[in-house]
Motif scaffolding. Structure first.
Motif, PDB file in Angstrom:
ATOM      1  N   PRO A   1       0.798  -1.229   0.000  1.00 66.80           N
ATOM      2  CA  PRO A   1       0.000   0.000   0.000  1.00 66.80           C
ATOM      3  C   PRO A   1       0.838   1.290   0.000  1.00 66.80           C
ATOM      4  O   PRO A   1       1.799   1.425   0.768  1.00 66.80           O
ATOM      5  CB  PRO A   1      -0.816  -0.103   1.301  1.00 66.80           C
ATOM      6  N   ALA A   2       0.439   2.231  -0.851  1.00 64.53           N
ATOM      7  CA  ALA A   2       1.204   3.467  -1.013  1.00 64.53           C
ATOM      8  C   ALA A   2       1.294   4.253   0.295  1.00 64.53           C
ATOM      9  O   ALA A   2       2.328   4.868   0.589  1.00 64.53           O
ATOM     10  CB  ALA A   2       0.546   4.330  -2.090  1.00 64.53           C
ATOM     11  N   GLU A   3       0.213   4.223   1.109  1.00 62.52           N
ATOM     12  CA  GLU A   3       0.241   5.029   2.338  1.00 62.52           C
ATOM     13  C   GLU A   3       1.255   4.490   3.352  1.00 62.52           C
ATOM     14  O   GLU A   3       1.868   5.253   4.109  1.00 62.52           O
ATOM     15  CB  GLU A   3      -1.163   5.148   2.962  1.00 62.52           C
ATOM     16  N   ILE A   4       1.453   3.175   3.320  1.00 64.78           N
ATOM     17  CA  ILE A   4       2.463   2.594   4.225  1.00 64.78           C
ATOM     18  C   ILE A   4       3.865   2.965   3.732  1.00 64.78           C
ATOM     19  O   ILE A   4       4.736   3.352   4.516  1.00 64.78           O
ATOM     20  CB  ILE A   4       2.294   1.063   4.330  1.00 64.78           C
ATOM     21  N   ARG A   5       4.064   2.905   2.431  1.00 61.47           N
ATOM     22  CA  ARG A   5       5.376   3.236   1.864  1.00 61.47           C
ATOM     23  C   ARG A   5       5.738   4.689   2.190  1.00 61.47           C
ATOM     24  O   ARG A   5       6.863   4.990   2.570  1.00 61.47           O
ATOM     25  CB  ARG A   5       5.393   3.000   0.343  1.00 61.47           C
ATOM     26  N   LEU A   6       4.736   5.561   2.040  1.00 59.43           N
ATOM     27  CA  LEU A   6       4.955   6.984   2.326  1.00 59.43           C
ATOM     28  C   LEU A   6       5.428   7.173   3.770  1.00 59.43           C
ATOM     29  O   LEU A   6       6.415   7.880   4.043  1.00 59.43           O
ATOM     30  CB  LEU A   6       3.623   7.706   2.114  1.00 59.43           C
ATOM     31  N   ALA A   7       4.708   6.547   4.708  1.00 54.18           N
ATOM     32  CA  ALA A   7       5.011   6.724   6.137  1.00 54.18           C
ATOM     33  C   ALA A   7       6.373   6.110   6.487  1.00 54.18           C
ATOM     34  O   ALA A   7       7.156   6.711   7.239  1.00 54.18           O
ATOM     35  CB  ALA A   7       3.905   6.093   6.981  1.00 54.18           C
TER      36      ALA A   7
ATOM     37  N   ALA B   1      14.674   6.275  -6.625  1.00 56.64           N
ATOM     38  CA  ALA B   1      13.546   6.959  -7.274  1.00 56.64           C
ATOM     39  C   ALA B   1      12.633   7.646  -6.270  1.00 56.64           C
ATOM     40  O   ALA B   1      12.101   8.717  -6.542  1.00 56.64           O
ATOM     41  CB  ALA B   1      12.740   5.959  -8.103  1.00 56.64           C
ATOM     42  N   VAL B   2      12.452   7.043  -5.091  1.00 52.39           N
ATOM     43  CA  VAL B   2      11.427   7.548  -4.171  1.00 52.39           C
ATOM     44  C   VAL B   2      12.000   7.960  -2.803  1.00 52.39           C
ATOM     45  O   VAL B   2      11.709   9.050  -2.320  1.00 52.39           O
ATOM     46  CB  VAL B   2      10.316   6.489  -3.959  1.00 52.39           C
ATOM     47  N   ILE B   3      12.795   7.101  -2.181  1.00 54.18           N
ATOM     48  CA  ILE B   3      13.211   7.409  -0.798  1.00 54.18           C
ATOM     49  C   ILE B   3      14.178   8.600  -0.784  1.00 54.18           C
ATOM     50  O   ILE B   3      13.999   9.542  -0.031  1.00 54.18           O
ATOM     51  CB  ILE B   3      13.840   6.183  -0.095  1.00 54.18           C
TER      52      ILE B   3
END
Ligand code: DC
Length: 231
Positions: A108-114, A140-142
């Motif tokens: 889930p994207a919200e878990i990755r964000l947090a 790419a993201v972190i």
């Protein structure tokens, strides 16, 4: 390197790639050579999964997983080991139960964000002079402003053969076919994560790691890193 680091935080090198590409071994050794901290982002997902299972929470229930995360004191040491409430997690993170549940937690994207936000906290530690981070989306993201982003490329066949040899050496009975198919399933699942999918992005350096010894790979990475440090 500071010119590429407008946020005035410590420099970061990222190594991304698929499961079994050898990126963790390389990232740990590179961090050691540079005297930087190693951040094993996969271990953070595994640690969160460990806490979720310990709390008897359903790993597919992303809201409940987020609640678990919000209560966790999670951090990592400079050798990459993850701590939860001062407990260093090692072998507990490499069990078949964690293997089976970690993708549910990581999807889930919200878990990755947090979780990404928590990982970035390592950069604020004044004792940390630089970070080598590995994962699927570390560049790419972190850490999108990383000074050097490397994609570690190894074919599925080579990764499966290496994993098979590791299992045999550890005395764990698993057929070569089962390992090949598990890795292939994991690749598919990892690759469905949109911008967080492991892939080569513009500006990445690609390290072909199928048939070179670790020492050669590290030398190449150090050359790339030194070129940046000196520029
Ligand atoms: O690299 P590993 O096998 O320890 O990773 C564990 C899991 O975490 C794996 O299912 C992929 C996921 N992961 C992720 O989604 N994003 C990352 N940056 C690192 C790992």
């Amino acid at each position: 390197m500071s010119s590429e680091n407008p946020s005035n935080q410590c420099p970061v090198i990222t190594l991304d790639g698929l499961s079994g590409s050898g990126k963790s071994t390389l990232a740990r050794k590179l961090a050691g050579e540079l005297g930087w901290a190693y951040l094993d982002s996969g271990a953070w997902y595994r640690a969160l999964t460990w806490a979720v299972l310990r709390a008897s929470v359903d790993p597919t229930d992303s809201q409940a997983v987020l609640q678990v995360l919000s209560r966790l004191a999670i951090s990592s040491q400079s050798d990459g080991q993850v701590l939860i409430d001062d407990l260093v997690l090692g072998k507990q993170l490499r069990t078949p139960m964690i293997d089976a549940a970690v993708s549910d937690v990581a999807d889930p994207a919200e878990i990755r964000l947090a979780l990404n936000q928590r990982m970035r906290g390592l950069r604020l530690n004044p004792k940390v002079t630089g970070i080598v981070a590995d994962g699927r989306d570390a560049g790419a993201v972190i850490f999108p402003d990383a000074s050097l982003k490397v994609y570690v490329d190894v074919s599925l066949e080579v990764r499966a053969q290496r994993r098979f040899e590791q299992m045999q050496a550890a005395g764990i009975e698993q057929t070569a076919d089962a390992i090949h198919s598990a890795l292939s399933d994991r690749d598919l699942r990892d690759c469905r994560r949109g911008e967080a999918a492991p892939q080569i992005h513009a500006g990445d350096r690609v390290l072909q790691n199928s048939d070179i010894p670790v020492e050669v790979a590290i030398r190449r990475l150090l050359e790339w890193a030194q070129a940046l440090i000196q520029s």
